[in-house]
Motif scaffolding. Structure first.
Motif, PDB file in Angstrom:
ATOM      1  N   SER A   1      -4.722  -8.211  -5.189  1.00 38.69           N
ATOM      2  CA  SER A   1      -3.480  -7.555  -4.777  1.00 38.69           C
ATOM      3  C   SER A   1      -2.738  -6.889  -5.927  1.00 38.69           C
ATOM      4  CB  SER A   1      -2.547  -8.582  -4.116  1.00 38.69           C
ATOM      5  OG  SER A   1      -3.160  -9.196  -3.006  1.00 38.69           O
ATOM      6  N   TYR A   2      -3.063  -7.259  -7.147  1.00 37.70           N
ATOM      7  CA  TYR A   2      -2.369  -6.707  -8.318  1.00 37.70           C
ATOM      8  C   TYR A   2      -3.376  -6.034  -9.246  1.00 37.70           C
ATOM      9  CZ  TYR A   2       1.902  -9.217  -7.084  1.00 37.70           C
ATOM     10  OH  TYR A   2       3.039  -9.667  -6.435  1.00 37.70           O
TER      11      TYR A   2
ATOM     12  N   GLU B   1       3.470  -2.988  -6.252  1.00 41.08           N
ATOM     13  CA  GLU B   1       2.452  -3.899  -5.725  1.00 41.08           C
ATOM     14  C   GLU B   1       3.054  -5.211  -5.247  1.00 41.08           C
ATOM     15  OE1 GLU B   1      -0.361  -4.157  -8.888  1.00 41.08           O
ATOM     16  OE2 GLU B   1      -0.936  -2.040  -8.735  1.00 41.08           O
TER      17      GLU B   1
ATOM     18  N   ASP C   1       4.079  -5.186  -1.578  1.00 43.23           N
ATOM     19  CA  ASP C   1       3.024  -5.228  -0.564  1.00 43.23           C
ATOM     20  C   ASP C   1       2.115  -6.452  -0.687  1.00 43.23           C
ATOM     21  OD1 ASP C   1       3.889  -2.731   0.409  1.00 43.23           O
ATOM     22  OD2 ASP C   1       2.660  -1.672  -1.076  1.00 43.23           O
ATOM     23  N   ALA C   2       2.196  -7.159  -1.792  1.00 48.77           N
ATOM     24  CA  ALA C   2       1.278  -8.277  -2.034  1.00 48.77           C
ATOM     25  C   ALA C   2       1.621  -9.472  -1.151  1.00 48.77           C
ATOM     26  CB  ALA C   2       1.335  -8.691  -3.500  1.00 48.77           C
TER      27      ALA C   2
ATOM     28  N   ALA D   1      -0.688 -14.356  -3.432  1.00 48.35           N
ATOM     29  CA  ALA D   1      -1.047 -13.623  -4.644  1.00 48.35           C
ATOM     30  C   ALA D   1       0.088 -13.664  -5.656  1.00 48.35           C
ATOM     31  CB  ALA D   1      -1.399 -12.180  -4.300  1.00 48.35           C
ATOM     32  N   THR D   2       1.325 -13.496  -5.180  1.00 54.17           N
ATOM     33  CA  THR D   2       2.482 -13.535  -6.075  1.00 54.17           C
ATOM     34  C   THR D   2       2.675 -14.928  -6.662  1.00 54.17           C
ATOM     35  OG1 THR D   2       3.552 -11.773  -4.814  1.00 54.17           O
ATOM     36  CG2 THR D   2       4.963 -13.101  -6.241  1.00 54.17           C
TER      37      THR D   2
END
Length: 311
Positions: free
Chosen positions: A34-35, A206, A209-210, A214-215
Motif C-alpha cells: 500500500s505504500y 497513500e 487510501d491505505a 498497512a498503516t
C-alpha cells in the motif's frame, strides 16, 4: 544475593535488536503493498523520531556533543535514510530470497571496514562464524528465490543497501564513544527523516487510501524495529566491535523464516531450515571466545573484585 551479570546486558540488547529486525521483514511485506518505498521510509522514520524524541525529553538527554555529530550525520544519511528507501525499492524488484542474500553482504563489509578504519580485531572464530553464517544466508536465499523474480535493478539496489548499512554502522561506532545510544539513534533517525521529506506528498496521498493494517504496520516499523531496536543495537555496539555486532545480524534470516512460518503460514522447506540452522550456528561461533580468553577474562574480573573490596 547474587548480583546481576552486567556483561549479559549487551548480549540481551543484541538479541532484542535481531528479533525486532527480523519481524520488520514481515511488516514490510504487509505495508509495502500500500505504500511506495519512499513514503514507507518517511512514515517509519517520522514515527520513530517522535517516539525517540519523547524519550530524549523524558530522560533529559539534550544535544549530543559536537565531536559525535560527524558519525551521527553519516549514519543518519546512509543507514536511516538512504538504506531505508533503497531496500524498500529493491524488495519490490527482486524476490525475498535474492534480497536477503545480497543484503547479507553487509556484515562482511562491516568486518572489512571495521578492521581498516576502526582497527577492529579479526579473530579466527569471528571469521569462521561469518563464513558459516554467510553459507546459511546463501542457502536461505537460494531456497526462497522464486522464478523470474529478480532484476538487475533490484540486485543493484539491494547491494547499495548493504553498502549503506555497513558504512552507517562503521560511522556510528566512534559516535557512541562520545554520546549515548539514545542520542545517537534519535538524531540519526531525525537526519534520515529530513532526507526523506521529499516523499511527503506520496505519504499523505497513500495514507488516505491505505488500509488500516498497512498503516499500523508502518507505525510498528517506526516504533519497534526502528526506535527500540536501533537503540538496543547502539547500546550493544558501544560495548563490542562493529565486526562482532555485524556477525550477530546473521541470525535475522533464520528468524525471518520462523516468523513467516508462524505469521504468514509460509511453511519452510528442508533446505530453508538447514540454511537457518547454519545462520544461527555461525552466530554462535562468531560470538564465542576461546577457552584461554575466557580464563583470562575471569581472572581479570576476580582481580578487579579484590581491588574493589575494602581492606
Amino acid at each position: 544475593m547474587k548480583k546481576p551479570d552486567h556483561r549479559l546486558l549487551p548480549v540481551a540488547a543484541a538479541a532484542v535488536t535481531v528479533v525486532l529486525w527480523a519481524s520488520a521483514f514481515v511488516s514490510i511485506r504487509s505495508a509495502g503493498g500500500s505504500y511506495s518505498p519512499g513514503a514507507l521510509a518517511l512514515g517509519r522514520l517520522l514515527s520513530g523520531s517522535l517516539v525517540l524524541g519523547l524519550l530524549c525529553l523524558v530522560r533529559r538527554e539534550g544535544l549530543p556533543p559536537r565531536s559525535a555529530w560527524r558519525g551521527i550525520a553519516i549514519s543518519g544519511l546512509l543507514w536511516f535514510g538512504f538504506y531505508s528507501v533503497v531496500l524498500n525499492w529493491g524488495e519490490q524488484q527482486v524476490d525475498a530470497g535474492t534480497a536477503a542474500l545480497v543484503v547479507n553482504i553487509g556484515p562482511i563489509l562491516i568486518a572489512l571496514l571495521g578492521a581498516r578504519l576502526l582497527g577492529d580485531p579479526m579473530p579466527p572464530r569471528l571469521l569462521a562464524g561469518m563464513a558459516v553464517s554467510f553459507a546459511g544466508a546463501v542457502t536461505v536465499g537460494l531456497s526462497m528465490s522464486g522464478e523470474g523474480g529478480s532484476s538487475v535493478l533490484g540486485v543493484v539496489l539491494c547491494l547499495l543497501a548493504a553498502v549503506a548499512y555497513a558504512g552507517g554502522v562503521v560511522a556510528q561506532k566512534p559516535a557512541l564513544g562520545r554520546a549515548s545510544a539514545l542520542q545517537v539513534t534519535t538524531f540519526g533517525c531525525l537526519i534520515g527523516a529530513v532526507l526523506c521529506l521529499p516523499f511527503t506528498g506520496q505519504l499523505v496521498g497513500e495514507a488516505a487510501d491505505a488500509p488500516l493494517t498497512a498503516t499500523l504496520n508502518m507505525l510498528y516499523l517506526g516504533v519497534f524495529p526502528l526506535a527500540l531496536a536501533f537503540t538496543t543495537w547502539a547500546y550493544a555496539l558501544a560495548r563490542t566491535t562493529a565486526s562482532r555486532m555485524g556477525a550477530t545480524t546473521y541470525a535475522v534470516p533464520a528468524l525471518v523464516v520462523l516468523m513467516s512460518w508462524l505469521a504468514l503460514g509460509e511453511v519452510p522447506g528442508v533446505l530453508t531450515l538447514a540454511g537457518g540452522v547454519l545462520c544461527l550456528a555461525g552466530v554462535a561461533v562468531s560470538r564465542s571466545r576461546a577457552r584461554t580468553s575466557r580464563v583470562v577474562a575471569a581472572a581479570q574480573e576476580t582481580r578487579a573484585e579484590e581491588v574493589r573490596k575494602p581492606a
